[in-house]
Structure formats: structure tokens, C-alpha cells
Write a protein that holds these residues in place. Structure first.
Motif, PDB file in Angstrom:
ATOM      1  N   GLU A  40       0.823  -1.210   0.000  1.00 55.72           N
ATOM      2  CA  GLU A  40       0.000   0.000   0.000  1.00 55.72           C
ATOM      3  C   GLU A  40       0.855   1.258   0.000  1.00 55.72           C
ATOM      4  O   GLU A  40       0.686   2.142  -0.847  1.00 55.72           O
ATOM      5  CB  GLU A  40      -0.949   0.001   1.200  1.00 55.72           C
ATOM      6  CG  GLU A  40      -1.934   1.162   1.173  1.00 55.72           C
ATOM      7  CD  GLU A  40      -3.081   0.970   2.153  1.00 55.72           C
ATOM      8  OE1 GLU A  40      -4.198   1.418   1.847  1.00 55.72           O
ATOM      9  OE2 GLU A  40      -2.853   0.356   3.224  1.00 55.72           O
ATOM     10  N   TRP A  44       1.007   1.141  -4.222  1.00 55.34           N
ATOM     11  CA  TRP A  44      -0.194   1.919  -4.491  1.00 55.34           C
ATOM     12  C   TRP A  44       0.096   3.417  -4.425  1.00 55.34           C
ATOM     13  O   TRP A  44      -0.347   4.187  -5.288  1.00 55.34           O
ATOM     14  CB  TRP A  44      -1.306   1.539  -3.521  1.00 55.34           C
ATOM     15  CG  TRP A  44      -2.554   2.380  -3.618  1.00 55.34           C
ATOM     16  CD1 TRP A  44      -3.109   3.131  -2.647  1.00 55.34           C
ATOM     17  CD2 TRP A  44      -3.406   2.541  -4.773  1.00 55.34           C
ATOM     18  NE1 TRP A  44      -4.251   3.760  -3.095  1.00 55.34           N
ATOM     19  CE2 TRP A  44      -4.454   3.411  -4.399  1.00 55.34           C
ATOM     20  CE3 TRP A  44      -3.372   2.037  -6.068  1.00 55.34           C
ATOM     21  CZ2 TRP A  44      -5.475   3.787  -5.284  1.00 55.34           C
ATOM     22  CZ3 TRP A  44      -4.373   2.417  -6.959  1.00 55.34           C
ATOM     23  CH2 TRP A  44      -5.404   3.275  -6.565  1.00 55.34           C
ATOM     24  N   CYS A  48      -0.316   6.030  -7.578  1.00 50.05           N
ATOM     25  CA  CYS A  48      -1.118   7.253  -7.458  1.00 50.05           C
ATOM     26  C   CYS A  48      -0.297   8.489  -7.810  1.00 50.05           C
ATOM     27  O   CYS A  48      -0.748   9.357  -8.578  1.00 50.05           O
ATOM     28  CB  CYS A  48      -1.679   7.381  -6.045  1.00 50.05           C
ATOM     29  SG  CYS A  48      -2.946   6.168  -5.626  1.00 50.05           S
ATOM     30  N   ILE A 155      -3.037  -3.809  -7.738  1.00 51.26           N
ATOM     31  CA  ILE A 155      -3.314  -2.468  -8.235  1.00 51.26           C
ATOM     32  C   ILE A 155      -4.600  -2.465  -9.063  1.00 51.26           C
ATOM     33  O   ILE A 155      -5.417  -1.541  -8.968  1.00 51.26           O
ATOM     34  CB  ILE A 155      -2.137  -1.941  -9.064  1.00 51.26           C
ATOM     35  CG1 ILE A 155      -0.867  -1.846  -8.196  1.00 51.26           C
ATOM     36  CG2 ILE A 155      -2.473  -0.585  -9.679  1.00 51.26           C
ATOM     37  CD1 ILE A 155      -0.981  -0.906  -7.005  1.00 51.26           C
ATOM     38  N   LYS A 158      -7.370  -2.290  -6.677  1.00 55.02           N
ATOM     39  CA  LYS A 158      -7.490  -0.959  -6.074  1.00 55.02           C
ATOM     40  C   LYS A 158      -8.126   0.032  -7.045  1.00 55.02           C
ATOM     41  O   LYS A 158      -8.844   0.950  -6.634  1.00 55.02           O
ATOM     42  CB  LYS A 158      -6.111  -0.461  -5.651  1.00 55.02           C
ATOM     43  CG  LYS A 158      -5.467  -1.246  -4.522  1.00 55.02           C
ATOM     44  CD  LYS A 158      -6.053  -0.886  -3.157  1.00 55.02           C
ATOM     45  CE  LYS A 158      -5.527   0.431  -2.642  1.00 55.02           C
ATOM     46  NZ  LYS A 158      -6.021   0.710  -1.252  1.00 55.02           N
ATOM     47  N   LEU A 159      -7.884  -0.147  -8.331  1.00 58.59           N
ATOM     48  CA  LEU A 159      -8.420   0.763  -9.335  1.00 58.59           C
ATOM     49  C   LEU A 159      -9.875   0.465  -9.670  1.00 58.59           C
ATOM     50  O   LEU A 159     -10.667   1.388  -9.909  1.00 58.59           O
ATOM     51  CB  LEU A 159      -7.593   0.685 -10.619  1.00 58.59           C
ATOM     52  CG  LEU A 159      -6.170   1.238 -10.570  1.00 58.59           C
ATOM     53  CD1 LEU A 159      -5.399   0.827 -11.818  1.00 58.59           C
ATOM     54  CD2 LEU A 159      -6.190   2.764 -10.441  1.00 58.59           C
ATOM     55  N   THR A 160     -10.227  -0.828  -9.710  1.00 59.60           N
ATOM     56  CA  THR A 160     -11.535  -1.229 -10.254  1.00 59.60           C
ATOM     57  C   THR A 160     -12.425  -1.990  -9.291  1.00 59.60           C
ATOM     58  O   THR A 160     -13.629  -2.128  -9.545  1.00 59.60           O
ATOM     59  CB  THR A 160     -11.333  -2.121 -11.489  1.00 59.60           C
ATOM     60  OG1 THR A 160     -10.777  -3.385 -11.063  1.00 59.60           O
ATOM     61  CG2 THR A 160     -10.398  -1.479 -12.509  1.00 59.60           C
ATOM     62  N   VAL A 211     -11.900   2.410 -13.809  1.00 61.53           N
ATOM     63  CA  VAL A 211     -11.480   3.163 -12.624  1.00 61.53           C
ATOM     64  C   VAL A 211     -12.728   3.673 -11.892  1.00 61.53           C
ATOM     65  O   VAL A 211     -13.583   4.346 -12.489  1.00 61.53           O
ATOM     66  CB  VAL A 211     -10.573   4.340 -13.022  1.00 61.53           C
ATOM     67  CG1 VAL A 211     -10.250   5.206 -11.801  1.00 61.53           C
ATOM     68  CG2 VAL A 211      -9.293   3.827 -13.675  1.00 61.53           C
ATOM     69  N   GLU A 214     -13.382   6.387  -6.159  1.00 63.33           N
ATOM     70  CA  GLU A 214     -12.350   6.537  -5.125  1.00 63.33           C
ATOM     71  C   GLU A 214     -10.959   6.481  -5.736  1.00 63.33           C
ATOM     72  O   GLU A 214     -10.077   7.280  -5.392  1.00 63.33           O
ATOM     73  CB  GLU A 214     -12.512   5.444  -4.073  1.00 63.33           C
ATOM     74  CG  GLU A 214     -11.559   5.579  -2.900  1.00 63.33           C
ATOM     75  CD  GLU A 214     -11.764   4.484  -1.860  1.00 63.33           C
ATOM     76  OE1 GLU A 214     -10.906   4.362  -0.950  1.00 63.33           O
ATOM     77  OE2 GLU A 214     -12.767   3.744  -1.952  1.00 63.33           O
ATOM     78  N   ALA A 215     -10.745   5.550  -6.680  1.00 64.69           N
ATOM     79  CA  ALA A 215      -9.441   5.442  -7.333  1.00 64.69           C
ATOM     80  C   ALA A 215      -9.180   6.647  -8.221  1.00 64.69           C
ATOM     81  O   ALA A 215      -8.038   7.114  -8.335  1.00 64.69           O
ATOM     82  CB  ALA A 215      -9.378   4.156  -8.151  1.00 64.69           C
ATOM     83  N   THR A 219      -5.808   8.854  -8.013  1.00 65.31           N
ATOM     84  CA  THR A 219      -4.822   8.748  -9.095  1.00 65.31           C
ATOM     85  C   THR A 219      -4.856   9.899 -10.090  1.00 65.31           C
ATOM     86  O   THR A 219      -3.905  10.088 -10.848  1.00 65.31           O
ATOM     87  CB  THR A 219      -5.035   7.450  -9.903  1.00 65.31           C
ATOM     88  OG1 THR A 219      -6.340   7.486 -10.511  1.00 65.31           O
ATOM     89  CG2 THR A 219      -4.913   6.226  -9.006  1.00 65.31           C
ATOM     90  N   LYS A 223     -12.682   8.840 -13.746  1.00 64.50           N
ATOM     91  CA  LYS A 223     -13.582   7.732 -13.456  1.00 64.50           C
ATOM     92  C   LYS A 223     -14.089   7.134 -14.759  1.00 64.50           C
ATOM     93  O   LYS A 223     -14.404   7.854 -15.710  1.00 64.50           O
ATOM     94  CB  LYS A 223     -14.760   8.233 -12.621  1.00 64.50           C
ATOM     95  CG  LYS A 223     -15.785   7.157 -12.284  1.00 64.50           C
ATOM     96  CD  LYS A 223     -16.978   7.761 -11.536  1.00 64.50           C
ATOM     97  CE  LYS A 223     -18.058   6.711 -11.300  1.00 64.50           C
ATOM     98  NZ  LYS A 223     -19.260   7.287 -10.636  1.00 64.50           N
TER      99      LYS A 223
END
Length: 486
Positions: A40, A44, A48, A155, A158-160, A211, A214-215, A219, A223
Motif C-alpha cells: 500500500e 499503491w 497514485c 493495483i 485498487k483501481l476497479t 477506474v 475513489e481510485a 490517481t 472515473k
């Protein structure tokens, strides 16, 4: 996300790099044989930071069409439902903690059966024994985990929010994946993963999701931007330089050496890794050493810290063959083809006439002999027809030339040497159908040709080098035991 840094590129559909960004990092080595990264706060956070930088470089009137991330691997990231890592990520073959689990799982399933089903014998590179290690040594972590990931699939999640694993990475998660079938080896996978669900399998250039809000906030990537699966970084790099057809090879000159060759038909060898490739239904052989450039850095430090320019000048003045000095570059054990975490480094033939330049040249040549040994194994499956060289080690005036001289193989050096992130960009473009699947952005800048004057000398030294490890194996194992006892 590499071993020493994370790098990102913003690329247009013609392969032109518009912007790039790099953030250096280091792996953690908390105990002997352990190699970890905080997924993280390192991976991550760096994704970002880099994404925000690159998003700010998008030309006016253009948009980010897709995103793809690769990373070191195979690794193990165990997370809870909120995608919070429950312990540091356990890295690929440089982490050798699971030696007992390798032995136990091999006894349980059988070496021959593992080789037949998974295509690769269990070693420190395999994820299955790492999962088993956590289950046996950190049962509370294993019990709390609700998903397991590689670096790139973490990752992607975290993105999707999608729980996926690309086929190539899965094929390095031995013995969980049946490589010849391109599917999970379900019985063994469920035995090892226990309550953990198996991720949905995808090919590296497939879109896995978009995406989420939140991601996007973290980043700077809008979205809804499609996210392509990606894969292990070395394979993304091979893809970036056009290593895509049977017989194509990549030699990656880095802290370790990594080699990839595309093959036409399924082939397993106990001295190699057989894997799924990048493109749907493709197969590859792979091999990796435990040291390479890292040994050069070590030698630079212990010989006084002179500049690399000075050291390379000294090594260049030494004739091919280092006047009878040879080196086994096994300072961190060795992966392919000997798979011996207890192997040790060795200089043989030292005399008072040998100096610092001899040591450096002998190390480069020792790495070259190891590459020749691996390439000869590759040839058993499919004769190499085209070798592409990549990596920071190409800056050395000696290293790649020694490899060509020792192996007798020309090496193509691409114009674009950005690496895995460039291959990720190409996979992203293919995934959202902005370019044709066969698109290749690689341009060759130069060719390193073997010097025939050195071939006979290197052939003779290679014969000696090949005998050195088996002749000293039991002795260096005893030395290792004495060192551990101290």
C-alpha cells in the motif's frame, strides 16, 4: 513497479512517449532470506503519484483512453475485504523463506506430477509455497485474508474493485495453475488456498474493469477509464521490445538477469520455468538469476567505491578470459538452472597478478557463462532465432559484449529502452482496440555482434565453469552452515 523503482509513461497510439515519471524505492530485507515490500505505502502510493503526474501531461483535446500496470512477480499480497494488505508483500524468487514448504509440497504432490501439471518444479519463485508458509507460520494473517494478489492484480483491484489474475502471473503461481491447459489446477489450488477464492483468470491485454470514483480521486485518472490487466514486469518488457514470436528471446540486464523465450509448443524442463505468455494461448520459457548487476554493485563497494567509469576502464584493459580467473556469481544462492538457495559465490584461479579489473571482468564473464547455460536449455524447446537485449546493464561497455562472445549470439538493442511501462501502454492500447493486436512499437537501434576471436577461449573456460559448481557444491553448503551457526 520494479524491484528498484516504479515508472510510468504516457504514450499515444503511435507509440510516442509524451511524458514519463519515476519514483525510486527499495525492498525490505527484515531477515535473512526474506524480501518484502509494503504494497500500500510503496506500490499503491507510487502508482497514485505517477498517475497524477502523467494525467497532468495529457495534451489539450486528448483523453486518457486506458491504463495498465505491471509489477515485479510473482509476488504474494494477502488482503482483507477492504483491500488492506494484512502483511508486507512477499516478493518473487529473491525471497527464499519457504524452503521447507517447497519440500513438503513437493513430497505431497510429487515432483514429476508438479512438472507435468504446472510445467515448473517448485522453487523460491513459486507462489504456492509462499501461501503455505503464511498458513503455517502466520495462521492469524491467513485466516483474516479474503483474497490473494500479485503486484499488478493488487493495483487492478485498487483501481476497479475486480478480483482477477492474469494467466501469465497465474502460471508462475506453481503449483496452482495447469499451464498446458491455461486454467487453474483446481484440486491443488483449493488445497493450498483453503478458504481463499481463486481470482478470475484474464489475459494481460484484457480489460478487467473501469477506474471507480475513489481510485479516480487518488490517481487523477478519470472515473470510468478502462483498466487492462497487465502482468509480471519482465514479460511486459519483453512485449515492449517485440519478443512475441516463437524463437524470440529477451535478455534483461538488471540487478538480476531475467530471460524469456517464446515457444511454439508446451515444453517443460526441471531447470526452467514454463509459463503462459502475454498473448492469448501463447507459451514461454523463462529463467532468472539471483544476482547480476547487484554483484557488480557489491564488488564496487568492497573494492573502494571507485566510479563505474574507472572500474570499466580497468576491466576493459583485461583480455577476454580474465587471464584464467573465473567467477560463480551465486552471492544470493541461485535460481535457474541450479535452483540452490544455499549456493555461494566463488572466484577460482586467483593469483597475485590479478587486480581489480580482473575481478570485474570475471564477474561479467561468470554471468555470461550462466546465460549460456540457460540459453542451451531454451534451445531444447525451440532454437532461439532473435535475441533482444534490454536493461540498465547495457550501459556497461563489457557486459553485453561478453555475453555475445560467450554465447555466440548477436543481440539487438532497441531504440526505446523505457521498459515494462512501455509494454503496459501497448497492452492498454490493444485492450481497448485503439491499435491492432499485432502492433509492435519496437525499433532496433543497434546490434551487438560476437567477436569470433574470443570464441575458442570462452568455449574452454565455459567447460571449466560448468564443472565448478557441482565440484564445490557440498563444500560451500558446509561453509553456509558454519556461517549460519556463527
Amino acid at each position: 513497479m520494479g524491484t528498484g523503482s516504479s515508472k510510468g509513461v504516457l504514450v499515444d497510439t503511435a507509440g510516442v512517449v509524451i511524458a514519463s515519471a519515476t519514483i525510486p524505492h527499495a525492498m525490505n530485507l527484515p531477515r535473512p532470506g526474506w524480501a518484502e515490500v509494503d504494497a500500500e505505502s510503496t506500490w499503491w502510493r507510487e502508482v497514485c503519484d505517477i498517475s497524477n503526474r502523467l494525467a497532468g501531461e495529457v495534451p489539450a483535446g486528448s483523453r486518457i483512453a486506458a491504463m495498465c500496470v505491471s509489477g515485479v512477480g510473482p509476488c504474494l499480497v494477502l488482503c482483507d475485504d477492504d483491500l488492506t494488505p494484512l502483511r508486507p508483500a512477499i516478493l518473487y524468487g529473491v525471497d527464499t523463506r519457504a524452503t521447507t514448504e517447497i519440500r513438503l509440497l513437493t513430497e505431497e504432490f510429487g515432483a514429476d506430477a508438479i512438472l507435468e501439471r504446472a510445467g515448473t518444479l517448485l522453487s523460491s519463485q513459486a507462489v504456492g509455497p509462499k501461501l503455505e508458509w503464511v498458513r503455517r507460520h502466520e495462521p492469524e494473517v491467513f485466516a483474516r485474508a479474503t483474497g490473494w494478489y500479485g503486484s499488478n492484480s493488487y493495483i487492478a483491484a485498487k483501481l476497479t474493485g475486480e478480483y482477477v489474475l492474469d494467466h501469465h502471473t497465474a502460471s508462475q503461481c506453481d503449483p496452482l495453475y495447469a499451464t498446458s491447459e491455461f486454467d487453474w489446477n483446481t484440486e491443488w489450488a483449493k488445497r493450498i488456498c483453503a478458504h481463499l477464492p481463486l481470482p478470475r483468470l484474464v489475459w494481460p491485454s484484457e480489460v478487467v474493469g473501469a477506474v471507480h470514483a475513489e481510485a479516480a480521486a487518488a490517481t487523477g485518472v478519470p472515473k470510468g477509464t478502462p483498466v487492462v490487466a497487465g502482468t509480471v514486469d519482465a514479460y511486459s518488457e519483453a512485449f515492449s521490445v517485440g519478443v512475441r514470436s516463437p524463437g524470440d528471446q529477451m535478455l534483461m540486464y538488471g540487478s538480476t538477469m531475467f530471460l524469456v523465450q517464446i515457444i511454439e509448443e508446451y515444453h517443460s524442463d526441471p531447470a526452467l520455468w514454463t509459463t503462459a505468455g502475454i498473448e492469448r494461448g501463447s507459451l514461454a520459457l523463462a529463467a532468472g538469476t539471483s544476482t547480476a548487476g547487484s554483484m557488480i554493485g557489491w564488488l564496487q563497494t568492497i573494492t573502494g567505491g571507485a566510479s563505474l567509469d574507472t572500474l570499466m576502464a580497468e576491466a576493459s584493459a583485461v583480455p577476454a578470459g580474465s587471464e584464467g580467473l573465473i567467477a560463480l556469481p551465486y552471492l544470493a544462492g541461485e535460481r535457474t538452472p541450479v535452483f540452490d538457495p544455499d549456493a555461494r559465490g566463488l572466484f577460482a584461479g586467483l593469483t597475485l597478478r590479478h587486480g581489480r579489473g580482473h575481478l570485474f571482468r570475471a564477474v561479467y564473464e561468470g554471468i555470461g557463462f550462466g546465460i549460456r547455460q540457460i540459453l542451451e536449455k531454451f534451445d531444447d524447446a525451440h532454437t532461439g532465432r532473435r535475441t533482444v537485449a534490454v536493461g540498465g546493464g547495457l550501459r556497461s561497455p563489457i557486459w553485453a559484449q561478453a555475453v555475445s562472445d560467450i554465447t555466440g549470439r548477436p543481440q539487438l538493442v532497441p531504440e526505446q529502452a523505457i521498459g515494462a511501462s512501455y509494454g503496459d501502454a501497448l497492452m492498454a492500447a490493444i485492450g481497448v482496440k485503439l491499435v491492432e493486436p499485432e502492433t509492435d512499437w519496437a525499433m532496433i537501434e543497434r546490434e551487438i555482434m560476437p567477436n569470433p576471436d574470443n570464441r575458442a577461449r570462452y568455449d574452454e573456460l565455459y567447460g571449466v565453469w560448468r564443472e565448478l559448481y557441482p565440484a564445490t557444491k557440498s563444500l560451500v553448503h558446509r561453509l553456509g552452515e558454519l556461517g549460519d551457526r556463527d
